[in-house]
Design a protein around this motif. Structure first.
Motif, PDB file in Angstrom:
ATOM      1  N   ALA A 195       0.837  -1.202   0.000  1.00 27.65           N
ATOM      2  CA  ALA A 195       0.000   0.000   0.000  1.00 27.65           C
ATOM      3  C   ALA A 195       0.865   1.243   0.000  1.00 27.65           C
ATOM      4  O   ALA A 195       2.003   1.235   0.469  1.00 27.65           O
ATOM      5  CB  ALA A 195      -0.920   0.009   1.215  1.00 27.65           C
ATOM      6  N   SER A 196       0.296   2.321  -0.547  1.00 34.40           N
ATOM      7  CA  SER A 196       0.921   3.642  -0.562  1.00 34.40           C
ATOM      8  C   SER A 196      -0.082   4.645   0.017  1.00 34.40           C
ATOM      9  O   SER A 196      -1.256   4.310   0.218  1.00 34.40           O
ATOM     10  CB  SER A 196       1.324   4.011  -1.994  1.00 34.40           C
ATOM     11  OG  SER A 196       2.379   3.173  -2.434  1.00 34.40           O
ATOM     12  N   PRO A 197       0.321   5.886   0.255  1.00 41.04           N
ATOM     13  CA  PRO A 197      -0.535   6.810   1.005  1.00 41.04           C
ATOM     14  C   PRO A 197      -1.840   7.233   0.331  1.00 41.04           C
ATOM     15  O   PRO A 197      -2.809   7.541   1.028  1.00 41.04           O
ATOM     16  CB  PRO A 197       0.365   8.032   1.213  1.00 41.04           C
ATOM     17  CG  PRO A 197       1.748   7.530   1.096  1.00 41.04           C
ATOM     18  CD  PRO A 197       1.686   6.432   0.089  1.00 41.04           C
ATOM     19  N   PHE A 198      -1.903   7.277  -1.013  1.00 40.18           N
ATOM     20  CA  PHE A 198      -3.050   7.901  -1.663  1.00 40.18           C
ATOM     21  C   PHE A 198      -3.838   6.902  -2.503  1.00 40.18           C
ATOM     22  O   PHE A 198      -3.285   6.218  -3.361  1.00 40.18           O
ATOM     23  CB  PHE A 198      -2.596   9.082  -2.530  1.00 40.18           C
ATOM     24  CG  PHE A 198      -1.920  10.156  -1.719  1.00 40.18           C
ATOM     25  CD1 PHE A 198      -2.670  11.050  -0.968  1.00 40.18           C
ATOM     26  CD2 PHE A 198      -0.542  10.236  -1.672  1.00 40.18           C
ATOM     27  CE1 PHE A 198      -2.053  12.017  -0.194  1.00 40.18           C
ATOM     28  CE2 PHE A 198       0.091  11.194  -0.900  1.00 40.18           C
ATOM     29  CZ  PHE A 198      -0.673  12.096  -0.158  1.00 40.18           C
ATOM     30  N   VAL A 199      -5.138   6.852  -2.246  1.00 40.42           N
ATOM     31  CA  VAL A 199      -6.018   5.917  -2.951  1.00 40.42           C
ATOM     32  C   VAL A 199      -6.354   6.466  -4.333  1.00 40.42           C
ATOM     33  O   VAL A 199      -6.752   7.633  -4.484  1.00 40.42           O
ATOM     34  CB  VAL A 199      -7.307   5.673  -2.157  1.00 40.42           C
ATOM     35  CG1 VAL A 199      -8.257   4.769  -2.944  1.00 40.42           C
ATOM     36  CG2 VAL A 199      -6.992   5.054  -0.809  1.00 40.42           C
ATOM     37  N   VAL A 200      -6.192   5.612  -5.331  1.00 40.12           N
ATOM     38  CA  VAL A 200      -6.619   5.946  -6.691  1.00 40.12           C
ATOM     39  C   VAL A 200      -8.079   5.545  -6.861  1.00 40.12           C
ATOM     40  O   VAL A 200      -8.933   6.372  -7.209  1.00 40.12           O
ATOM     41  CB  VAL A 200      -5.741   5.231  -7.742  1.00 40.12           C
ATOM     42  CG1 VAL A 200      -6.233   5.539  -9.157  1.00 40.12           C
ATOM     43  CG2 VAL A 200      -4.283   5.626  -7.581  1.00 40.12           C
ATOM     44  N   LEU A 201      -8.373   4.272  -6.621  1.00 43.84           N
ATOM     45  CA  LEU A 201      -9.720   3.729  -6.751  1.00 43.84           C
ATOM     46  C   LEU A 201      -9.863   2.546  -5.794  1.00 43.84           C
ATOM     47  O   LEU A 201      -8.872   1.897  -5.464  1.00 43.84           O
ATOM     48  CB  LEU A 201      -9.962   3.222  -8.184  1.00 43.84           C
ATOM     49  CG  LEU A 201     -10.039   4.214  -9.334  1.00 43.84           C
ATOM     50  CD1 LEU A 201     -10.004   3.462 -10.656  1.00 43.84           C
ATOM     51  CD2 LEU A 201     -11.296   5.072  -9.239  1.00 43.84           C
ATOM     52  N   PRO A 202     -11.100   2.224  -5.413  1.00 41.10           N
ATOM     53  CA  PRO A 202     -11.309   0.927  -4.767  1.00 41.10           C
ATOM     54  C   PRO A 202     -11.030  -0.186  -5.775  1.00 41.10           C
ATOM     55  O   PRO A 202     -11.271  -0.011  -6.979  1.00 41.10           O
ATOM     56  CB  PRO A 202     -12.798   0.956  -4.384  1.00 41.10           C
ATOM     57  CG  PRO A 202     -13.204   2.395  -4.470  1.00 41.10           C
ATOM     58  CD  PRO A 202     -12.330   3.024  -5.502  1.00 41.10           C
ATOM     59  N   ALA A 203     -10.539  -1.305  -5.306  1.00 43.73           N
ATOM     60  CA  ALA A 203     -10.229  -2.408  -6.220  1.00 43.73           C
ATOM     61  C   ALA A 203     -11.469  -2.892  -6.966  1.00 43.73           C
ATOM     62  O   ALA A 203     -11.376  -3.372  -8.101  1.00 43.73           O
ATOM     63  CB  ALA A 203      -9.597  -3.560  -5.449  1.00 43.73           C
ATOM     64  N   THR A 204     -12.634  -2.739  -6.366  1.00 44.53           N
ATOM     65  CA  THR A 204     -13.875  -3.206  -6.993  1.00 44.53           C
ATOM     66  C   THR A 204     -14.320  -2.326  -8.155  1.00 44.53           C
ATOM     67  O   THR A 204     -15.267  -2.681  -8.864  1.00 44.53           O
ATOM     68  CB  THR A 204     -15.005  -3.263  -5.955  1.00 44.53           C
ATOM     69  OG1 THR A 204     -15.072  -2.007  -5.260  1.00 44.53           O
ATOM     70  CG2 THR A 204     -14.765  -4.389  -4.957  1.00 44.53           C
ATOM     71  N   ASP A 205     -13.650  -1.191  -8.379  1.00 40.01           N
ATOM     72  CA  ASP A 205     -14.055  -0.282  -9.461  1.00 40.01           C
ATOM     73  C   ASP A 205     -13.384  -0.577 -10.793  1.00 40.01           C
ATOM     74  O   ASP A 205     -13.612   0.154 -11.761  1.00 40.01           O
ATOM     75  CB  ASP A 205     -13.743   1.172  -9.063  1.00 40.01           C
ATOM     76  CG  ASP A 205     -14.779   1.752  -8.109  1.00 40.01           C
ATOM     77  OD1 ASP A 205     -15.640   0.983  -7.642  1.00 40.01           O
ATOM     78  OD2 ASP A 205     -14.717   2.959  -7.828  1.00 40.01           O
TER      79      ASP A 205
END
Length: 251
Positions: free
Chosen positions: A213-223
């Protein structure tokens, strides 16, 4: 147990289990959960883990500088790239992210492929200069040197004018709970914008990114439409992704 001994124990557990849950570790060691949380904060500051709600996950090696990342998991990235290139059909318009795996995709494209590649990576665009039948469009903007991609308002505005068949998305971490993550907030925002412009989104995820994991979310994996990875099909995170209904393309 001394603080240094606790840190060694936490690192060993993180390596063996792929995650740490602060309350569980505190109960096992018979100490206050606040002590474990403080340890995790210090470990995260030292780049030894990525803190998440309730605990920590392994930090992604893909947050290193571009030159270093080019030497990490080269074989795995090439396998992922070949599987990704096989998704591109003649006549498609494809958004291709930046990064070292995306660069490997350019080498995996058939020489007779007729398609349009839109990218915010000058490195990816330059690699396609000699491809005889691929049209290349480059999205301009501020250059984020860590990943050799453009981002910011100008790049996002240009991306909103594109409609693509698929987006090959590069991230630094893939986890069923933490989602798809990267190390920079502006880059994460640009990736979300690109994902919104494609009918299908496929994640380029060589094995070292699975479970990290890294600090910033791009998308939920389900997207996303699917995750392309060379990770062991029995990897706990891969199994969790499948249980969540996320398609896995084995590279």
């Amino acid at each position: 147990m001394l603080a240094a001994e606790r840190r060694d124990y936490l690192l060993a557990r993180l390596h063996s289990d792929g995650k740490l849950v602060a309350k569980d570790v505190a109960a096992e060691l018979g100490i206050a959960e606040d002590n474990i949380r403080r340890d995790l904060r210090e470990m995260a500051s030292a780049g030894l883990c990525q803190r998440v709600y309730g605990g920590a996950l392994p930090v992604s090696p893909a947050v290193a500088d571009y030159a270093t990342r080019a030497t990490v998991a080269v074989d795995g990235k090439e396998r992922v790239a070949r599987a990704a290139a096989a998704l591109i059909r003649p006549g498609m318009t494809v958004l291709l992210d930046g990064g070292t795996t995306a660069l490997a995709v350019t080498s995996a494209l058939p020489r007779d492929l007729r398609a349009t590649i839109v990218t915010h990576s000058p490195t990816v665009a330059a690699a396609l200069v000699d491809h005889p039948t691929v049209e290349v469009y480059v999205l301009g903007g501020r250059l984020f040197k860590h990943s050799a991609v453009t981002s910011g308002a100008a790049a996002a505005e240009a991306a909103r004018l594109v409609t693509a068949d698929l987006f090959l998305l590069g991230v630094t971490g893939v986890h069923h709970e933490a989602g798809l993550t990267t190390g920079d907030a502006d880059e994460a925002a640009m990736k979300r914008t690109l994902a919104s412009r494609a009918a299908d989104v496929y994640v380029l995820a060589s094995s070292e990114k699975i479970g990290a994991a890294s600090p910033f979310v791009v998308l939920p994996a389900t997207d996303v439409s699917a995750v392309i990875t060379d990770a062991d099909p029995g990897h706990p995170v891969v199994e969790e992704l499948r249980r969540d209904g996320i398609a896995i393309i084995e590279a």
